[in-house]
Design a protein around this motif. Structure first.
Motif, PDB file in Angstrom:
ATOM      1  N   SER A 156      -8.302   2.651  -3.702  1.00  0.00           N
ATOM      2  CA  SER A 156      -9.369   3.095  -2.969  1.00  0.00           C
ATOM      3  C   SER A 156      -9.196   3.771  -2.044  1.00  0.00           C
ATOM      4  O   SER A 156      -8.238   3.903  -1.397  1.00  0.00           O
ATOM      5  N   VAL A 157     -10.297   4.584  -1.310  1.00  0.00           N
ATOM      6  CA  VAL A 157     -10.369   5.778  -0.603  1.00  0.00           C
ATOM      7  C   VAL A 157     -11.742   5.710   0.086  1.00  0.00           C
ATOM      8  O   VAL A 157     -12.703   5.055  -0.214  1.00  0.00           O
ATOM      9  N   VAL A 158     -11.422   4.938   1.614  1.00  0.00           N
ATOM     10  CA  VAL A 158     -12.808   4.751   2.187  1.00  0.00           C
ATOM     11  C   VAL A 158     -12.892   5.663   3.405  1.00  0.00           C
ATOM     12  O   VAL A 158     -11.600   5.747   4.009  1.00  0.00           O
ATOM     13  N   ARG A 159     -13.922   6.361   3.743  1.00  0.00           N
ATOM     14  CA  ARG A 159     -14.124   6.792   4.526  1.00  0.00           C
ATOM     15  C   ARG A 159     -13.993   7.033   5.778  1.00  0.00           C
ATOM     16  O   ARG A 159     -14.629   5.728   6.721  1.00  0.00           O
ATOM     17  N   GLU A 160     -13.446   7.451   6.836  1.00  0.00           N
ATOM     18  CA  GLU A 160     -13.137   6.766   7.763  1.00  0.00           C
ATOM     19  C   GLU A 160     -14.346   6.448   9.073  1.00  0.00           C
ATOM     20  O   GLU A 160     -14.351   5.542   9.533  1.00  0.00           O
ATOM     21  N   GLN A 161     -14.571   6.985   9.056  1.00  0.00           N
ATOM     22  CA  GLN A 161     -16.062   6.917   9.585  1.00  0.00           C
ATOM     23  C   GLN A 161     -16.841   5.579   9.266  1.00  0.00           C
ATOM     24  O   GLN A 161     -17.804   5.102  10.656  1.00  0.00           O
ATOM     25  N   LEU A 162     -16.557   5.041   8.617  1.00  0.00           N
ATOM     26  CA  LEU A 162     -17.633   3.562   8.120  1.00  0.00           C
ATOM     27  C   LEU A 162     -16.636   2.448   9.747  1.00  0.00           C
ATOM     28  O   LEU A 162     -17.697   1.670   9.627  1.00  0.00           O
ATOM     29  N   PHE A 163     -15.314   2.633   9.691  1.00  0.00           N
ATOM     30  CA  PHE A 163     -14.529   1.895  10.703  1.00  0.00           C
ATOM     31  C   PHE A 163     -15.120   2.196  11.967  1.00  0.00           C
ATOM     32  O   PHE A 163     -14.784   1.163  13.219  1.00  0.00           O
TER      33      PHE A 163
ATOM     34  N   ASN B 241     -17.412   2.901  -4.909  1.00  0.00           N
ATOM     35  CA  ASN B 241     -17.219   3.251  -4.107  1.00  0.00           C
ATOM     36  C   ASN B 241     -18.221   2.134  -3.392  1.00  0.00           C
ATOM     37  O   ASN B 241     -17.259   2.478  -2.530  1.00  0.00           O
ATOM     38  N   SER B 242     -19.046   1.901  -3.557  1.00  0.00           N
ATOM     39  CA  SER B 242     -19.575   0.573  -2.449  1.00  0.00           C
ATOM     40  C   SER B 242     -18.892  -0.578  -2.352  1.00  0.00           C
ATOM     41  O   SER B 242     -18.546  -0.672  -0.775  1.00  0.00           O
ATOM     42  N   ILE B 243     -18.296  -1.466  -3.072  1.00  0.00           N
ATOM     43  CA  ILE B 243     -18.048  -1.987  -3.149  1.00  0.00           C
ATOM     44  C   ILE B 243     -16.775  -2.075  -2.584  1.00  0.00           C
ATOM     45  O   ILE B 243     -16.247  -2.815  -1.665  1.00  0.00           O
ATOM     46  N   PHE B 244     -16.037  -1.447  -2.359  1.00  0.00           N
ATOM     47  CA  PHE B 244     -14.773  -1.128  -2.364  1.00  0.00           C
ATOM     48  C   PHE B 244     -14.900  -0.294  -0.425  1.00  0.00           C
ATOM     49  O   PHE B 244     -14.142  -0.847   0.316  1.00  0.00           O
ATOM     50  N   GLU B 245     -15.670  -0.076  -0.312  1.00  0.00           N
ATOM     51  CA  GLU B 245     -16.416   0.198   1.657  1.00  0.00           C
ATOM     52  C   GLU B 245     -16.457  -1.517   2.092  1.00  0.00           C
ATOM     53  O   GLU B 245     -16.256  -1.686   3.399  1.00  0.00           O
ATOM     54  N   PHE B 246     -17.024  -2.289   1.490  1.00  0.00           N
ATOM     55  CA  PHE B 246     -17.887  -3.276   1.763  1.00  0.00           C
ATOM     56  C   PHE B 246     -16.052  -4.563   1.948  1.00  0.00           C
ATOM     57  O   PHE B 246     -16.126  -5.219   3.155  1.00  0.00           O
ATOM     58  N   LEU B 247     -15.353  -3.941   1.091  1.00  0.00           N
ATOM     59  CA  LEU B 247     -14.095  -5.149   0.302  1.00  0.00           C
ATOM     60  C   LEU B 247     -13.423  -4.493   1.961  1.00  0.00           C
ATOM     61  O   LEU B 247     -12.848  -5.509   3.200  1.00  0.00           O
TER      62      LEU B 247
ATOM     63  N   GLU C  43     -11.077 -15.046   3.350  1.00  0.00           N
ATOM     64  CA  GLU C  43      -9.288 -15.230   3.540  1.00  0.00           C
ATOM     65  C   GLU C  43      -8.885 -14.430   2.298  1.00  0.00           C
ATOM     66  O   GLU C  43      -7.869 -13.139   2.105  1.00  0.00           O
ATOM     67  N   ALA C  44      -9.402 -14.376   1.063  1.00  0.00           N
ATOM     68  CA  ALA C  44      -8.803 -13.375   0.206  1.00  0.00           C
ATOM     69  C   ALA C  44      -9.018 -11.694   0.208  1.00  0.00           C
ATOM     70  O   ALA C  44      -8.213 -11.140   0.730  1.00  0.00           O
ATOM     71  N   MET C  45      -9.968 -11.242   1.275  1.00  0.00           N
ATOM     72  CA  MET C  45     -10.415  -9.929   1.948  1.00  0.00           C
ATOM     73  C   MET C  45      -9.377  -9.460   3.010  1.00  0.00           C
ATOM     74  O   MET C  45      -8.531  -8.434   2.628  1.00  0.00           O
ATOM     75  N   ALA C  46      -8.451 -10.515   3.499  1.00  0.00           N
ATOM     76  CA  ALA C  46      -7.834 -10.129   4.694  1.00  0.00           C
ATOM     77  C   ALA C  46      -6.471  -9.786   4.236  1.00  0.00           C
ATOM     78  O   ALA C  46      -5.434  -9.177   4.652  1.00  0.00           O
ATOM     79  N   LYS C  47      -6.252 -10.597   2.463  1.00  0.00           N
ATOM     80  CA  LYS C  47      -4.905  -9.783   1.493  1.00  0.00           C
ATOM     81  C   LYS C  47      -5.225  -8.444   0.522  1.00  0.00           C
ATOM     82  O   LYS C  47      -4.249  -8.585   0.139  1.00  0.00           O
ATOM     83  N   ALA C  48      -5.871  -8.315   0.574  1.00  0.00           N
ATOM     84  CA  ALA C  48      -6.207  -7.152  -0.111  1.00  0.00           C
ATOM     85  C   ALA C  48      -5.904  -5.590  -0.034  1.00  0.00           C
ATOM     86  O   ALA C  48      -4.972  -5.887   1.958  1.00  0.00           O
ATOM     87  N   GLU C  49      -5.564  -5.108  -0.497  1.00  0.00           N
ATOM     88  CA  GLU C  49      -4.879  -3.927  -0.029  1.00  0.00           C
ATOM     89  C   GLU C  49      -5.315  -2.799   0.660  1.00  0.00           C
ATOM     90  O   GLU C  49      -6.951  -2.666   0.576  1.00  0.00           O
ATOM     91  N   ARG C  50      -4.512  -1.885   1.461  1.00  0.00           N
ATOM     92  CA  ARG C  50      -4.800  -1.288   2.520  1.00  0.00           C
ATOM     93  C   ARG C  50      -5.812  -0.632   1.664  1.00  0.00           C
ATOM     94  O   ARG C  50      -4.611   0.462   0.921  1.00  0.00           O
TER      95      ARG C  50
END
Length: 358
Positions: free
Chosen positions: A165-172, A267-273, A335-342
């Motif tokens: 995934s690619v996540v918009r930097e402004q979300l962070f 796109n949305s679900i990867f942003e939530f992840l 816990e699962a989310m913490a192990k997800a690929e960046r």
């Protein structure tokens, strides 16, 4: 640095625009002049012209490619042909070194026109199975990037790469405090964010509003209900904040949320992840779509990132039960989310795209 030009395309829904929005600043930082080709009245026109007034926006004719019988199936091919001619003229004049397509029906004429002009085309597919527009565009593409590894089996191996995934930097950069202030929430209850997509979802809107008396006992609710879908009778209800659609406010609202209820657009679900928000996904049913959201949701469920409630099984009671399951499983989901690929940054994605320029 010598100036080069790139053409971006994609539209129909916000999901076919958000990645383009994310990479425009990185492209500009690399010295590229960005042009956008979209439809006359699609959501992409509003999103791009509002956020990037300096980016020239070119409108073309676009026919919808339907999987069901409609008389428009006999007339829309002529719109597509007209769109190819219009895109051909634009691209010939603009002279880009590469075209990047995020999909949606408007992208097909652009991709074909670029191929006719021998301009490299890179496509991005964010769902598990390629959408119809991207399927039609595949033969004209130099390369196709995917979000899911599972998508690679649907694309010729010599022109496919899974980037994640690619996540918009402004979300962070969103602020929980700003989000809560924007909603004027007075209590410190957990916040439930509800998103039905850029066009809204009648099913999700009804599920939330029918359960508001129960929900507001335990949660503050942020409801992104879609344009024209605000219920004016509920405007003064404490703990419940409605928005038709948001852009610059979205990072703050997501960061203010403790839990999310959403459709299952990629796109949305990867942003939530990426932002570590436990989610209850209610994918668009196969009766209303090609089933891409169902596959997205199942993969997220299998990886422990989400709970899933099929639209066909959605009732007032099952919604509350599924939400309760989400709350109970919060820790294991996190816990699962913490192990997800960046996720990739927009700059990293830009570097990958530009490898294929002319």
């Amino acid at each position: 640095m010598s100036e080069k030009t790139i053409v971006l395309t994609g539209g129909g829904t916000a999901g076919h625009v958000s990645l383009n929005e994310a990479i425009i600043p990185s492209l500009q930082a690399e010295g590229y002049t960005v042009h956008y080709i979209g439809s006359h009245h699609g959501i992409e026109k509003e999103l791009i012209t509002d956020s990037f007034p300096e980016v020239p926006y070119h409108s073309i004719s676009s026919g919808k490619l339907r999987r069901y019988f409609s008389l428009k199936n006999f007339t829309d091919p002529f719109k597509v042909l007209a769109g190819i001619g219009q895109a051909f003229s634009i691209i010939k004049k603009v002279k880009p070194s590469i075209v990047f397509s995020k999909g949606g029906f408007v992208s097909v004429p652009v991709v074909i026109a670029a191929k006719l002009l021998n301009i490299p085309v890179v496509i991005h597919e964010s769902d598990v199975t390629p959408g119809l527009a991207n399927k039609l565009a595949q033969p004209f593409a130099s390369h196709i990037f995917t979000v899911f590894k599972e998508t690679l089996k649907y694309i010729p191996a010599n022109k496919a790469t899974c980037t994640g995934s690619v996540v918009r930097e402004q979300l962070f950069k969103g602020s929980k405090m700003r989000g809560l202030k924007l909603c004027q929430f007075e209590s410190k209850k957990p916040v439930l964010l509800v998103m039905g997509g850029s066009l809204g979802s009648v099913v999700l809107n009804d599920a939330i509003r029918s359960n508001l008396p129960e929900l507001l006992k335990d949660y503050n609710v942020i409801h992104l209900c879609g344009k024209g879908n605000v219920d004016s009778s509920l405007l003064e209800l404490k703990g419940y904040k409605q928005f038709e659609y948001v852009t610059s406010e979205l990072p703050d609202l997501i960061n203010a949320a403790d839990f999310v209820v959403s459709r299952a657009g990629s796109n949305s679900i990867f942003e939530f992840l990426a932002l570590k928000k436990p989610m209850l996904l209610i994918p668009l049913s196969s009766a209303k779509s090609r089933g891409d959201q169902i596959l997205n949701a199942k993969l997220f469920k299998n990886q422990g990132f989400a709970e899933v409630l099929e639209e066909e099984n959605l009732t007032k009671q099952t919604f509350l039960e599924s939400l309760q399951t989400l709350i109970q499983n919060k820790e294991s989901i996190l816990e699962a989310m913490a192990k997800a690929e960046r996720p990739k940054t927009p700059k990293e994605m830009v570097n990958l795209i530009l490898k294929y320029e002319k």
